[in-house]
Design a protein around this motif. Sequence first.
Motif, PDB file in Angstrom:
ATOM      1  N   SER A 289       0.832  -1.196   0.000  1.00 54.52           N
ATOM      2  CA  SER A 289       0.000   0.000   0.000  1.00 54.52           C
ATOM      3  C   SER A 289       0.864   1.243   0.000  1.00 54.52           C
ATOM      4  O   SER A 289       1.879   1.310   0.691  1.00 54.52           O
ATOM      5  CB  SER A 289      -0.904  -0.001   1.232  1.00 54.52           C
ATOM      6  OG  SER A 289      -1.676   1.170   1.284  1.00 54.52           O
ATOM      7  N   LYS A 290       0.432   2.219  -0.790  1.00 53.27           N
ATOM      8  CA  LYS A 290       1.173   3.471  -0.855  1.00 53.27           C
ATOM      9  C   LYS A 290       0.652   4.417   0.215  1.00 53.27           C
ATOM     10  O   LYS A 290      -0.539   4.699   0.286  1.00 53.27           O
ATOM     11  CB  LYS A 290       1.015   4.109  -2.236  1.00 53.27           C
ATOM     12  CG  LYS A 290       1.656   3.300  -3.360  1.00 53.27           C
ATOM     13  CD  LYS A 290       1.473   4.003  -4.690  1.00 53.27           C
ATOM     14  CE  LYS A 290       2.140   3.216  -5.815  1.00 53.27           C
ATOM     15  NZ  LYS A 290       1.973   3.870  -7.130  1.00 53.27           N
ATOM     16  N   GLY A 291       1.542   4.909   1.036  1.00 55.28           N
ATOM     17  CA  GLY A 291       1.149   5.848   2.068  1.00 55.28           C
ATOM     18  C   GLY A 291       2.225   6.890   2.250  1.00 55.28           C
ATOM     19  O   GLY A 291       3.261   6.869   1.589  1.00 55.28           O
ATOM     20  N   SER A 292       1.969   7.829   3.162  1.00 54.21           N
ATOM     21  CA  SER A 292       2.937   8.906   3.393  1.00 54.21           C
ATOM     22  C   SER A 292       4.027   8.500   4.365  1.00 54.21           C
ATOM     23  O   SER A 292       5.088   9.114   4.409  1.00 54.21           O
ATOM     24  CB  SER A 292       2.199  10.133   3.939  1.00 54.21           C
ATOM     25  OG  SER A 292       1.669   9.865   5.229  1.00 54.21           O
ATOM     26  N   GLY A 293       3.775   7.469   5.175  1.00 53.48           N
ATOM     27  CA  GLY A 293       4.754   7.097   6.189  1.00 53.48           C
ATOM     28  C   GLY A 293       4.758   8.056   7.361  1.00 53.48           C
ATOM     29  O   GLY A 293       5.686   8.062   8.170  1.00 53.48           O
ATOM     30  N   LEU A 294       3.726   8.913   7.470  1.00 56.42           N
ATOM     31  CA  LEU A 294       3.675   9.911   8.540  1.00 56.42           C
ATOM     32  C   LEU A 294       2.504   9.680   9.500  1.00 56.42           C
ATOM     33  O   LEU A 294       2.433  10.328  10.537  1.00 56.42           O
ATOM     34  CB  LEU A 294       3.555  11.326   7.941  1.00 56.42           C
ATOM     35  CG  LEU A 294       4.753  11.822   7.140  1.00 56.42           C
ATOM     36  CD1 LEU A 294       4.432  13.169   6.505  1.00 56.42           C
ATOM     37  CD2 LEU A 294       5.988  11.937   8.009  1.00 56.42           C
ATOM     38  N   GLY A 295       1.582   8.780   9.148  1.00 59.41           N
ATOM     39  CA  GLY A 295       0.379   8.604   9.959  1.00 59.41           C
ATOM     40  C   GLY A 295       0.654   8.252  11.402  1.00 59.41           C
ATOM     41  O   GLY A 295       0.128   8.890  12.323  1.00 59.41           O
ATOM     42  N   LEU A 296       1.496   7.246  11.635  1.00 60.78           N
ATOM     43  CA  LEU A 296       1.781   6.833  13.009  1.00 60.78           C
ATOM     44  C   LEU A 296       2.659   7.845  13.733  1.00 60.78           C
ATOM     45  O   LEU A 296       2.583   7.960  14.957  1.00 60.78           O
ATOM     46  CB  LEU A 296       2.431   5.452  13.008  1.00 60.78           C
ATOM     47  CG  LEU A 296       1.509   4.292  12.612  1.00 60.78           C
ATOM     48  CD1 LEU A 296       2.265   2.969  12.607  1.00 60.78           C
ATOM     49  CD2 LEU A 296       0.302   4.202  13.557  1.00 60.78           C
ATOM     50  N   SER A 297       3.490   8.583  12.996  1.00 61.31           N
ATOM     51  CA  SER A 297       4.276   9.658  13.615  1.00 61.31           C
ATOM     52  C   SER A 297       3.356  10.735  14.162  1.00 61.31           C
ATOM     53  O   SER A 297       3.575  11.262  15.266  1.00 61.31           O
ATOM     54  CB  SER A 297       5.247  10.271  12.599  1.00 61.31           C
ATOM     55  OG  SER A 297       6.175   9.324  12.149  1.00 61.31           O
ATOM     56  N   ILE A 298       2.318  11.072  13.405  1.00 59.75           N
ATOM     57  CA  ILE A 298       1.347  12.067  13.848  1.00 59.75           C
ATOM     58  C   ILE A 298       0.582  11.552  15.067  1.00 59.75           C
ATOM     59  O   ILE A 298       0.356  12.284  16.039  1.00 59.75           O
ATOM     60  CB  ILE A 298       0.385  12.418  12.700  1.00 59.75           C
ATOM     61  CG1 ILE A 298       1.146  13.153  11.587  1.00 59.75           C
ATOM     62  CG2 ILE A 298      -0.776  13.267  13.201  1.00 59.75           C
ATOM     63  CD1 ILE A 298       0.336  13.387  10.332  1.00 59.75           C
ATOM     64  N   VAL A 299       0.190  10.287  15.024  1.00 57.38           N
ATOM     65  CA  VAL A 299      -0.508   9.666  16.162  1.00 57.38           C
ATOM     66  C   VAL A 299       0.336   9.765  17.434  1.00 57.38           C
ATOM     67  O   VAL A 299      -0.147  10.185  18.502  1.00 57.38           O
ATOM     68  CB  VAL A 299      -0.831   8.193  15.847  1.00 57.38           C
ATOM     69  CG1 VAL A 299      -1.226   7.446  17.119  1.00 57.38           C
ATOM     70  CG2 VAL A 299      -1.952   8.098  14.820  1.00 57.38           C
ATOM     71  N   LYS A 300       1.599   9.395  17.324  1.00 57.64           N
ATOM     72  CA  LYS A 300       2.500   9.410  18.485  1.00 57.64           C
ATOM     73  C   LYS A 300       2.691  10.833  18.998  1.00 57.64           C
ATOM     74  O   LYS A 300       2.688  11.075  20.215  1.00 57.64           O
ATOM     75  CB  LYS A 300       3.856   8.812  18.081  1.00 57.64           C
ATOM     76  CG  LYS A 300       4.864   8.674  19.217  1.00 57.64           C
ATOM     77  CD  LYS A 300       4.443   7.569  20.168  1.00 57.64           C
ATOM     78  CE  LYS A 300       5.590   7.136  21.061  1.00 57.64           C
ATOM     79  NZ  LYS A 300       6.100   8.237  21.911  1.00 57.64           N
ATOM     80  N   LYS A 301       2.835  11.788  18.092  1.00 57.23           N
ATOM     81  CA  LYS A 301       3.056  13.178  18.490  1.00 57.23           C
ATOM     82  C   LYS A 301       1.844  13.731  19.227  1.00 57.23           C
ATOM     83  O   LYS A 301       1.978  14.411  20.258  1.00 57.23           O
ATOM     84  CB  LYS A 301       3.340  14.013  17.236  1.00 57.23           C
ATOM     85  CG  LYS A 301       3.690  15.456  17.515  1.00 57.23           C
ATOM     86  CD  LYS A 301       5.064  15.584  18.121  1.00 57.23           C
ATOM     87  CE  LYS A 301       5.448  17.043  18.319  1.00 57.23           C
ATOM     88  NZ  LYS A 301       6.769  17.195  18.961  1.00 57.23           N
ATOM     89  N   ILE A 302       0.638  13.450  18.724  1.00 53.66           N
ATOM     90  CA  ILE A 302      -0.580  13.949  19.373  1.00 53.66           C
ATOM     91  C   ILE A 302      -0.730  13.369  20.775  1.00 53.66           C
ATOM     92  O   ILE A 302      -1.029  14.090  21.732  1.00 53.66           O
ATOM     93  CB  ILE A 302      -1.809  13.607  18.516  1.00 53.66           C
ATOM     94  CG1 ILE A 302      -1.809  14.445  17.230  1.00 53.66           C
ATOM     95  CG2 ILE A 302      -3.099  13.847  19.304  1.00 53.66           C
ATOM     96  CD1 ILE A 302      -2.905  14.072  16.250  1.00 53.66           C
TER      97      ILE A 302
END
Length: 350
Positions: A289-302
């Motif tokens: 799957s093509k993704g940004s690779g940033l989703g879980l980083s954003i989750v962790k930061k929030i």
Amino acid sequence: MCFAVVLFSTVFFPLFFAYPAFGKIGKIVTVVCVVVASIGETVLYAVFLHYAVFSKLRCASALLNVMAHDGVLQNVDDRSADSATSDVLSAVNVTAGEYARLEQVRKSFVSNASHELRSPLTSVQGFLQAVLDGTVSSDESERYLKIAFSETKRLNALITSMLDLSRLDSGKNPLVLTKFDINDLINDIISKFEPSLVKKSVQTDVDFASPVCYVYADKEKISQVITNLIDNAIKYSPAFSRIIISTSVHENKAYITVRDFGYGISKRDQMLIWDRFYMTDKSRSPVKSKGSGLGLSIVKKILDEHDEIIWVESNRGAGAKFIFTLTLFDPVKHKISTGNVIKSPEQSGE
């Protein structure tokens, strides 16, 4: 304190033994000498303090300015006669190290962002160029345009994620803590994913410990957390499987779990999935799957901003379970149930 010890040991301590042996005139002369010696030592100490301590502080502040404006990273000699000054100089060295770390993060971010942005742009350019050149049939042209459109959507999602992460990093997007029902929020988000779930024939089950579960958090940002986790679960779930979203309560915390029955994450890769631009499909193949690779980083930061935790439980071939905590609403502790703005440290200092 050090000056008082030096003054006592060099002037008053010898005087204590010598003074009784002097005559009247000698005692007067001794007192005058003691006063002059005390003044002299005070002046010498002040000069020493100025050049040995304050000069080092000036050098350290100048060095900080250079590092801030020019990016020239240097360390200073943190040895000093004054303990407070030593602490300041040590802080300068810590700052220099932090500058070096941030510079490395910046370079890595720019490099990864450039690569991720170039990929969809190159793809769009190639497909559109083929259509414009007329080298493909009309039927193929429509397919190429659909692919190009899909790549522009991917590019837009990537840029949006980068902007979200930038806002979180800036510290200028304060938390707006409110009282809300996490169960209702989960149900609302699941309904938005209905088309994707139907398309992939994935079933969602909810398992709430109680009909209502009020938490105290930033509703908009927690919505983004749950959205990213469910989106990942759908993305990495095989067709005709299911996803379970559950809530439970322990002491003053609500535990929210998003579980899929996909291909799982290896133990080694579980330490990497929170990194920016880390492509989760590498750890959860065979899904490509093509993704940004940033989703879980954003989750962790929030969740870090909320002082909450998140972790993953998974093994290869056994699916993945993401669990995070939220603080339960307490009517005694949380006096304001809506709109309680928690400013970032940067804003608080303004």
